[in-house]
Design a protein around this motif. Sequence first.
Motif, PDB file in Angstrom:
ATOM      1  N   ALA A  95      -2.194  -6.044 -16.648  1.00  0.00           N
ATOM      2  CA  ALA A  95      -1.339  -5.462 -15.604  1.00  0.00           C
ATOM      3  C   ALA A  95      -1.707  -5.936 -14.203  1.00  0.00           C
ATOM      4  N   LEU A  96      -2.711  -6.794 -14.072  1.00  0.00           N
ATOM      5  CA  LEU A  96      -3.221  -7.177 -12.752  1.00  0.00           C
ATOM      6  C   LEU A  96      -2.163  -7.814 -11.868  1.00  0.00           C
ATOM      7  N   SER A  97      -1.322  -8.657 -12.440  1.00  0.00           N
ATOM      8  CA  SER A  97      -0.346  -9.390 -11.630  1.00  0.00           C
ATOM      9  C   SER A  97       0.631  -8.467 -10.925  1.00  0.00           C
ATOM     10  N   ILE A  98       0.861  -7.280 -11.489  1.00  0.00           N
ATOM     11  CA  ILE A  98       1.781  -6.356 -10.823  1.00  0.00           C
ATOM     12  C   ILE A  98       1.170  -5.814  -9.534  1.00  0.00           C
ATOM     13  N   GLY A  99      -0.174  -5.865  -9.422  1.00  0.00           N
ATOM     14  CA  GLY A  99      -0.823  -5.469  -8.181  1.00  0.00           C
ATOM     15  C   GLY A  99      -0.533  -6.443  -7.055  1.00  0.00           C
ATOM     16  N   GLY A 100      -0.605  -7.746  -7.350  1.00  0.00           N
ATOM     17  CA  GLY A 100      -0.259  -8.732  -6.333  1.00  0.00           C
ATOM     18  C   GLY A 100       1.189  -8.632  -5.916  1.00  0.00           C
ATOM     19  N   LEU A 101       2.056  -8.395  -6.892  1.00  0.00           N
ATOM     20  CA  LEU A 101       3.473  -8.215  -6.574  1.00  0.00           C
ATOM     21  C   LEU A 101       3.686  -6.990  -5.694  1.00  0.00           C
ATOM     22  N   GLN A 102       2.944  -5.914  -5.968  1.00  0.00           N
ATOM     23  CA  GLN A 102       3.103  -4.692  -5.190  1.00  0.00           C
ATOM     24  C   GLN A 102       2.654  -4.888  -3.746  1.00  0.00           C
ATOM     25  N   ILE A 103       1.618  -5.690  -3.529  1.00  0.00           N
ATOM     26  CA  ILE A 103       1.188  -5.980  -2.158  1.00  0.00           C
ATOM     27  C   ILE A 103       2.304  -6.686  -1.400  1.00  0.00           C
ATOM     28  N   ALA A 245      -0.892  -0.068 -15.077  1.00  0.00           N
ATOM     29  CA  ALA A 245      -0.007  -0.732 -14.115  1.00  0.00           C
ATOM     30  C   ALA A 245       0.258   0.171 -12.917  1.00  0.00           C
ATOM     31  N   GLY A 246       0.404   1.482 -13.178  1.00  0.00           N
ATOM     32  CA  GLY A 246       0.600   2.425 -12.081  1.00  0.00           C
ATOM     33  C   GLY A 246      -0.613   2.496 -11.167  1.00  0.00           C
ATOM     34  N   ARG A 247      -1.813   2.477 -11.762  1.00  0.00           N
ATOM     35  CA  ARG A 247      -3.029   2.512 -10.948  1.00  0.00           C
ATOM     36  C   ARG A 247      -3.148   1.247 -10.093  1.00  0.00           C
ATOM     37  N   ILE A 248      -2.886   0.110 -10.703  1.00  0.00           N
ATOM     38  CA  ILE A 248      -2.982  -1.150  -9.959  1.00  0.00           C
ATOM     39  C   ILE A 248      -1.902  -1.209  -8.885  1.00  0.00           C
ATOM     40  N   THR A 249      -0.714  -0.693  -9.207  1.00  0.00           N
ATOM     41  CA  THR A 249       0.345  -0.625  -8.208  1.00  0.00           C
ATOM     42  C   THR A 249      -0.094   0.233  -7.025  1.00  0.00           C
ATOM     43  N   GLY A 250      -0.715   1.388  -7.336  1.00  0.00           N
ATOM     44  CA  GLY A 250      -1.197   2.250  -6.266  1.00  0.00           C
ATOM     45  C   GLY A 250      -2.266   1.580  -5.426  1.00  0.00           C
ATOM     46  N   PHE A 251      -3.186   0.867  -6.080  1.00  0.00           N
ATOM     47  CA  PHE A 251      -4.229   0.166  -5.336  1.00  0.00           C
ATOM     48  C   PHE A 251      -3.628  -0.955  -4.493  1.00  0.00           C
ATOM     49  N   ASN A 253      -0.661  -0.899  -3.213  1.00  0.00           N
ATOM     50  CA  ASN A 253      -0.056  -0.213  -2.073  1.00  0.00           C
ATOM     51  C   ASN A 253      -1.097   0.099  -1.007  1.00  0.00           C
ATOM     52  N   ILE A 254      -2.265   0.571  -1.465  1.00  0.00           N
ATOM     53  CA  ILE A 254      -3.324   0.906  -0.507  1.00  0.00           C
ATOM     54  C   ILE A 254      -3.710  -0.325   0.306  1.00  0.00           C
ATOM     55  N   LEU A 255      -3.932  -1.448  -0.377  1.00  0.00           N
ATOM     56  CA  LEU A 255      -4.306  -2.677   0.333  1.00  0.00           C
ATOM     57  C   LEU A 255      -3.198  -3.127   1.284  1.00  0.00           C
ATOM     58  N   GLY A 256      -1.951  -3.065   0.798  1.00  0.00           N
ATOM     59  CA  GLY A 256      -0.833  -3.511   1.622  1.00  0.00           C
ATOM     60  C   GLY A 256      -0.659  -2.652   2.855  1.00  0.00           C
ATOM     61  N   TYR A 257      -0.703  -1.329   2.682  1.00  0.00           N
ATOM     62  CA  TYR A 257      -0.482  -0.438   3.822  1.00  0.00           C
ATOM     63  C   TYR A 257      -1.703  -0.387   4.744  1.00  0.00           C
ATOM     64  N   LEU A 258      -2.911  -0.519   4.172  1.00  0.00           N
ATOM     65  CA  LEU A 258      -4.109  -0.572   5.003  1.00  0.00           C
ATOM     66  C   LEU A 258      -4.089  -1.821   5.879  1.00  0.00           C
ATOM     67  N   SER A 259      -3.662  -2.922   5.298  1.00  0.00           N
ATOM     68  CA  SER A 259      -3.559  -4.161   6.072  1.00  0.00           C
ATOM     69  C   SER A 259      -2.527  -4.020   7.185  1.00  0.00           C
ATOM     70  N   GLY A 260      -1.455  -3.279   6.901  1.00  0.00           N
ATOM     71  CA  GLY A 260      -0.429  -3.085   7.920  1.00  0.00           C
ATOM     72  C   GLY A 260      -0.859  -2.142   9.026  1.00  0.00           C
ATOM     73  N   ILE A 399      -2.721   6.280  -1.221  1.00  0.00           N
ATOM     74  CA  ILE A 399      -3.977   6.867  -1.711  1.00  0.00           C
ATOM     75  C   ILE A 399      -3.683   8.060  -2.618  1.00  0.00           C
ATOM     76  N   THR A 400      -2.739   8.897  -2.209  1.00  0.00           N
ATOM     77  CA  THR A 400      -2.354  10.035  -3.050  1.00  0.00           C
ATOM     78  C   THR A 400      -1.793   9.574  -4.382  1.00  0.00           C
ATOM     79  N   SER A 401      -0.945   8.559  -4.331  1.00  0.00           N
ATOM     80  CA  SER A 401      -0.342   8.033  -5.554  1.00  0.00           C
ATOM     81  C   SER A 401      -1.395   7.447  -6.482  1.00  0.00           C
ATOM     82  N   PHE A 402      -2.327   6.692  -5.916  1.00  0.00           N
ATOM     83  CA  PHE A 402      -3.384   6.079  -6.727  1.00  0.00           C
ATOM     84  C   PHE A 402      -4.267   7.151  -7.365  1.00  0.00           C
TER      85      PHE A 402
END
Length: 644
Positions: A95-103, A245-251, A253-260, A399-402
């Motif tokens: 499920a790792l690739s879905i994390g990159g897509l989520q970012i 996949a949900g956990r990786i998606t949440g993580f 999101n955290i990286l994407g929004y933290l970067s923003g 963070i809440t979602s993760f």
Amino acid sequence: MAQHGLNSSASYKPLSDPPPQYEATEVGSPQHSRRTSRIGRSFEILNENSPLISPQRLHDDESLFRSDGVPLDALNWTDGGAEESKSVWYLFVLALSIGGLQIAWSVELSNGSPYLLSLGMSKSLLALVWIAGPLSGTLVQPYVGMKSDSCRLSWGKRKPFMVAGAAATIASLMALAWTREIVRGFLSIFGADPKSEGVKVTAICFAIFFVYILDFAINTIQAAIRAFIVDNAPTHQQEDANAMAGRITGFGNILGYLSGYVNLPQIMPFFGDTQFKVLCVIASLALAFTVLVSSLYIRERDPRLEGPPRAEKGGILPFFQQVFSSMKRLPPQVRKVCEVQFFNWIGWFPFLFYITTYIGQLHVNPYFEANPDLSEDQIDKAWENATRIGTFALLIFAITSFSSNMLLPLIIVPTYRPPQPPPSLAHHEHIRPSSPRTPRTPITPGGMSTSMSSFFPPVPSDESHSRLSRLLSACQIPWLTLRRAWLLSHLLFAACMFSTFFITTATAATVLVGVIGLAWALTVWAPFALISAEISKRDAARRARNAGRGNSEELDNLADEESEDQAGVILGLHNVSIAAPQIIATLVSSAIFKLAQRERGVAGDDSVGWVLRFGGLAALIAAYMTSRVGEEANRKDESGESEV
């Protein structure tokens, strides 16, 4: 309703059903030898790198037997390792690739609207631009699903589309981030003034074009990744794989929004001189890395072993004909989940695309009230800071979602039991049906799911493992199934959307967005888990039936049925139920903005708030539709209805 490889009305018997009785066959008789030989051949077919496991017994008596008379329950599906449970590391890499897509997607969600508005685009036009997402999802994902199902490249069905989609996503992100520089540099060749209206309009058109390219590319890779997960996870671990996949998606999101949220140009000036440029570079690197790791580590079944794909007619009209034909053949449970998703995403679309703008407006309202005569540069600066505040709220949301994705699998009653080692056929004098407590049997509250056990290493002592199972099972809430948790998430989301009537500060809105993260955790887990398990279950049953069919004419007749039931097709149609309603949400949002929007730089613009409340109404309808989705353990023979 058209018929599938399985009967459309087929459902599965609960644990309390007695095992079927079969006629005993004398050991050593010709009938026994032929039957045992056929079972042996079926094991060879089923164990060809297949991660799928045994289906439950069907209510339809006809589907309990192969064409040669061997009961399907007599086949021992866990023999030979075909039902081997995958490690948590395997599921993570799968499920790792879905994390990159989520970012990449989080960058578009959190910064796309403010960036396009900074180019001079109006809110009403912005709403029409974001129709690119649902439009591409409606068209691209079913097409990619069908094409990937038919792919026969040696390196897999899904990987070619994952790699191609990732490359297109990276290219479009780079072009979008450097829109001003590309347009101004090109038009300067012809002597155009960089500050002229013509250059501004051209930049807007250029950005709109690459927004569409970006969304088409994202939907391509998303369709491939979702089917990739279904294909390579065992049936009893579909909930685990989608939870991962949900956990990786949440993580992600955290990286994407933290970067923003942080000031990236100061930290990474070598990636660009604006926040959006640096974000696009980070998202591109993350997507390339995660897709590469998943593609290299996970080995798909060689699709060439499945034989040549069904011949398909090219062109637009045959494509839509196949889409509508596939819709009619959807399994009943999948159809009901899609109906929920239709209304669910009418509600979620406004939130995901406009919540940053909503919080930003609350943040700038006092400033605009105190300073009514601001210049355009001052307004841009105020909105840049407001966007960062809105992105921080999305960080709390992520963070809440993760956290919810980590904890919810521990308290929700699992749907399927992990596989149990069956007795060897060699030790039996007669062919017997498998135990009713098969790996594919829905379990009653109290059993430990693989979601829980996968977090812990194997325990050598049976007694210790039993104590661990009881301890983890005690964490479960007996009545809280995945479907019921999903229903409650709709009600929570609706309540939060209606509470915007009382929200007046950015701080209060940030707390609200954090609460909504719980509902989002179930949105990215529950429907995909329910549909993935249904796909894998039916695929296993179809493989079982086909294993005993030696007649080539019968196999030819099943070709059409199989193509409709494969993961790519069903997940593509599921995404249509997600994407198509977003077009409705976009049009309604555009109309609301047209009626309620104020000029940029003016305080008190509540147009986004009304769009969010409209989403709350849709969530209430989604909650009602979820009550009609059947519980796996209680699905009736024909209707599939269950109590809430």
